[in-house]
Design a protein around this motif. Structure first.
Motif, PDB file in Angstrom:
ATOM      1  N   ILE A 186      46.661 105.330   9.444  1.00  0.00           N
ATOM      2  CA  ILE A 186      46.577 106.686   9.986  1.00  0.00           C
ATOM      3  C   ILE A 186      47.378 106.718  11.282  1.00  0.00           C
ATOM      4  O   ILE A 186      47.074 105.969  12.219  1.00  0.00           O
ATOM      5  CB  ILE A 186      45.109 107.108  10.256  1.00  0.00           C
ATOM      6  CG1 ILE A 186      44.211 106.868   9.037  1.00  0.00           C
ATOM      7  CG2 ILE A 186      45.057 108.567  10.711  1.00  0.00           C
ATOM      8  CD1 ILE A 186      44.611 107.603   7.783  1.00  0.00           C
ATOM      9  N   GLN A 239      54.094 111.262  21.681  1.00  0.00           N
ATOM     10  CA  GLN A 239      53.547 110.094  20.969  1.00  0.00           C
ATOM     11  C   GLN A 239      54.301 108.822  21.375  1.00  0.00           C
ATOM     12  O   GLN A 239      55.354 108.896  22.001  1.00  0.00           O
ATOM     13  CB  GLN A 239      53.617 110.312  19.458  1.00  0.00           C
ATOM     14  CG  GLN A 239      53.004 111.630  19.009  1.00  0.00           C
ATOM     15  CD  GLN A 239      51.564 111.800  19.471  1.00  0.00           C
ATOM     16  OE1 GLN A 239      50.790 110.858  19.505  1.00  0.00           O
ATOM     17  NE2 GLN A 239      51.211 113.020  19.864  1.00  0.00           N
ATOM     18  N   THR A 240      53.762 107.671  21.000  1.00  0.00           N
ATOM     19  CA  THR A 240      54.394 106.399  21.357  1.00  0.00           C
ATOM     20  C   THR A 240      54.390 105.426  20.180  1.00  0.00           C
ATOM     21  O   THR A 240      53.539 105.507  19.299  1.00  0.00           O
ATOM     22  CB  THR A 240      53.639 105.706  22.522  1.00  0.00           C
ATOM     23  OG1 THR A 240      52.265 105.537  22.139  1.00  0.00           O
ATOM     24  CG2 THR A 240      53.703 106.504  23.808  1.00  0.00           C
ATOM     25  N   ILE A 280      50.284 113.307  11.505  1.00  0.00           N
ATOM     26  CA  ILE A 280      49.866 114.693  11.747  1.00  0.00           C
ATOM     27  C   ILE A 280      50.946 115.550  12.412  1.00  0.00           C
ATOM     28  O   ILE A 280      50.880 116.786  12.362  1.00  0.00           O
ATOM     29  CB  ILE A 280      48.545 114.709  12.563  1.00  0.00           C
ATOM     30  CG1 ILE A 280      47.781 116.015  12.340  1.00  0.00           C
ATOM     31  CG2 ILE A 280      48.811 114.457  14.051  1.00  0.00           C
ATOM     32  CD1 ILE A 280      46.355 115.984  12.893  1.00  0.00           C
ATOM     33  N   LEU A 325      57.535 114.098  13.144  1.00  0.00           N
ATOM     34  CA  LEU A 325      57.463 112.628  13.078  1.00  0.00           C
ATOM     35  C   LEU A 325      57.253 112.176  11.636  1.00  0.00           C
ATOM     36  O   LEU A 325      57.800 111.156  11.207  1.00  0.00           O
ATOM     37  CB  LEU A 325      56.326 112.105  13.962  1.00  0.00           C
ATOM     38  CG  LEU A 325      56.582 112.103  15.474  1.00  0.00           C
ATOM     39  CD1 LEU A 325      55.317 111.670  16.215  1.00  0.00           C
ATOM     40  CD2 LEU A 325      57.749 111.182  15.830  1.00  0.00           C
ATOM     41  N   TYR A 331      56.904 102.005  12.397  1.00  0.00           N
ATOM     42  CA  TYR A 331      57.035 100.564  12.649  1.00  0.00           C
ATOM     43  C   TYR A 331      55.841  99.756  12.117  1.00  0.00           C
ATOM     44  O   TYR A 331      56.018  98.771  11.404  1.00  0.00           O
ATOM     45  CB  TYR A 331      57.228 100.330  14.150  1.00  0.00           C
ATOM     46  CG  TYR A 331      57.387  98.877  14.522  1.00  0.00           C
ATOM     47  CD1 TYR A 331      58.525  98.168  14.147  1.00  0.00           C
ATOM     48  CD2 TYR A 331      56.400  98.209  15.242  1.00  0.00           C
ATOM     49  CE1 TYR A 331      58.671  96.825  14.483  1.00  0.00           C
ATOM     50  CE2 TYR A 331      56.540  96.868  15.582  1.00  0.00           C
ATOM     51  CZ  TYR A 331      57.679  96.186  15.197  1.00  0.00           C
ATOM     52  OH  TYR A 331      57.813  94.862  15.531  1.00  0.00           O
ATOM     53  N   ILE A 370      49.758 108.247   6.887  1.00  0.00           N
ATOM     54  CA  ILE A 370      49.609 109.686   7.138  1.00  0.00           C
ATOM     55  C   ILE A 370      49.940 109.988   8.599  1.00  0.00           C
ATOM     56  O   ILE A 370      49.469 109.286   9.504  1.00  0.00           O
ATOM     57  CB  ILE A 370      48.159 110.140   6.840  1.00  0.00           C
ATOM     58  CG1 ILE A 370      47.749 109.741   5.409  1.00  0.00           C
ATOM     59  CG2 ILE A 370      48.020 111.665   7.033  1.00  0.00           C
ATOM     60  CD1 ILE A 370      46.280 110.035   5.077  1.00  0.00           C
TER      61      ILE A 370
HETATM   62  N1  SAH Z   1      51.747 103.409  14.149  1.00  0.00           N
HETATM   63  C1  SAH Z   1      52.682 104.136  14.995  1.00  0.00           C
HETATM   64  C2  SAH Z   1      52.048 104.488  16.320  1.00  0.00           C
HETATM   65  C3  SAH Z   1      52.249 105.931  16.614  1.00  0.00           C
HETATM   66  S1  SAH Z   1      51.162 106.598  17.849  1.00  0.00           S
HETATM   67  C4  SAH Z   1      53.982 103.374  15.164  1.00  0.00           C
HETATM   68  O1  SAH Z   1      54.050 102.208  14.738  1.00  0.00           O
HETATM   69  O2  SAH Z   1      54.925 103.928  15.698  1.00  0.00           O
HETATM   70  C5  SAH Z   1      49.898 107.305  16.832  1.00  0.00           C
HETATM   71  C6  SAH Z   1      50.317 108.411  15.901  1.00  0.00           C
HETATM   72  O3  SAH Z   1      49.123 108.952  15.332  1.00  0.00           O
HETATM   73  C7  SAH Z   1      51.052 109.564  16.549  1.00  0.00           C
HETATM   74  O4  SAH Z   1      52.287 109.740  15.925  1.00  0.00           O
HETATM   75  C8  SAH Z   1      50.124 110.773  16.284  1.00  0.00           C
HETATM   76  O5  SAH Z   1      50.819 111.964  16.044  1.00  0.00           O
HETATM   77  C9  SAH Z   1      49.363 110.315  15.066  1.00  0.00           C
HETATM   78  N2  SAH Z   1      48.072 110.969  14.820  1.00  0.00           N
HETATM   79  C10 SAH Z   1      47.145 111.386  15.722  1.00  0.00           C
HETATM   80  N3  SAH Z   1      46.076 111.922  15.108  1.00  0.00           N
HETATM   81  C11 SAH Z   1      46.326 111.840  13.758  1.00  0.00           C
HETATM   82  C12 SAH Z   1      45.614 112.226  12.597  1.00  0.00           C
HETATM   83  N4  SAH Z   1      44.419 112.848  12.665  1.00  0.00           N
HETATM   84  N5  SAH Z   1      46.170 111.990  11.380  1.00  0.00           N
HETATM   85  C13 SAH Z   1      47.379 111.405  11.279  1.00  0.00           C
HETATM   86  N6  SAH Z   1      48.114 111.024  12.351  1.00  0.00           N
HETATM   87  C14 SAH Z   1      47.595 111.231  13.578  1.00  0.00           C
END
Ligand code: SAH
Length: 218
Positions: A93, A67-68, A116, A120, A99, A114
């Motif tokens: 989501i 992930q990023t 997944i 994390l 962040y 939320i």
């Molecule tokens: N908003 C985050 C960006 C993380 S990248 C930040 O500021 O760091 C997107 C994230 O969405 C990943 O951690 C991934 O695991 C999560 N993700 C992907 N599908 C998801 C789902 N169905 N429900 C919740 N999280 C999800």
């Protein structure tokens, strides 16, 4: 001499200011609350130690588990577009590093988020608690279904890209609410879409092209 206070010195303050002026203001983000939040939140505390020195660069960074953390400009842009303010309630989501949740929580009343990936979800919840964000409520799970117990939301920010917008999220958007989401196939360029609910009807705008990690399902 007075006593030495072990206060955390913010050695990245200048780098963060450069990030805001050179990457965010220069590309047209104007919302004062958004810029204030981007100036305040210490992004280097949201990335793995080995990337700390890159935290204010114009790029996403790995946070583990494939992930990023999103590019700073994209975080600012998405925040401005959903028109955050103190009275609003937000759902995110994809907590990831936490962040984007922290940026929203600097402005809105309450943020539900939320994630997944269980590791994390736990790491970001610990981090946000440590940083004092008592107005962020974290949950581990599949964000596809949203968080019906706390709906409706004035703001919904999705930070992973599904092929189609999950209907439960549209249903959980409040009247005059704004939902921003990247949509498209994982390997392709995706479109950042804004949905607004006006008199119960959904208005859709296509904003720009982006690249996010895929939206997963449990
Ligand atoms: N908003 C985050 C960006 C993380 S990248 C930040 O500021 O760091 C997107 C994230 O969405 C990943 O951690 C991934 O695991 C999560 N993700 C992907 N599908 C998801 C789902 N169905 N429900 C919740 N999280 C999800």
């Amino acid at each position: 001499m007075g006593g030495f206070i072990f206060q955390q010195v913010d050695k990245y303050e200048a780098a963060r200011e450069r990030m805001v002026t050179q990457q965010i203001v220069s590309r047209g983000v104007k919302d004062a609350a958004t810029l204030r939040a981007m100036r305040k939140v210490q992004r280097h505390l949201f990335v793995p130690r080995e990337y700390e020195r890159d935290a204010y660069d114009d790029t996403p960074l790995p946070i583990g588990y494939g992930q990023t953390i999103s590019q700073p400009y994209i975080v600012a842009y998405m925040t401005e577009v959903v028109r955050p303010s103190a009275k609003k309630k937000a759902l995110e989501i994809g907590t990831g590093s936490g962040y984007q949740a922290a940026i929203l929580a600097e402005i809105v009343g309450k943020v539900y988020t939320i994630e997944i990936v269980p590791e994390l979800a736990r790491e970001s919840e610990d981090r946000l608690k440590r940083l004092g964000y008592s107005n962020i409520i974290c949950k581990y799970g599949d964000g596809y279904k949203g968080w019906p117990e706390h709906a409706p939301f004035d703001i919904i920010v999705v930070t992973a890209a599904p092929d189609e917008i999950p209907q439960p999220l549209i249903d959980q958007l409040a009247e005059n609410g704004r939902l921003i989401i990247p949509v498209g196939a994982p390997s392709a360029v995706q479109e950042l879409i804004l949905l607004e609910k006006k008199n119960g009807k959904i208005e859709k705008s296509r904003l720009t092209f982006v690249r996010f990690v895929p939206f997963r399902r449990l």
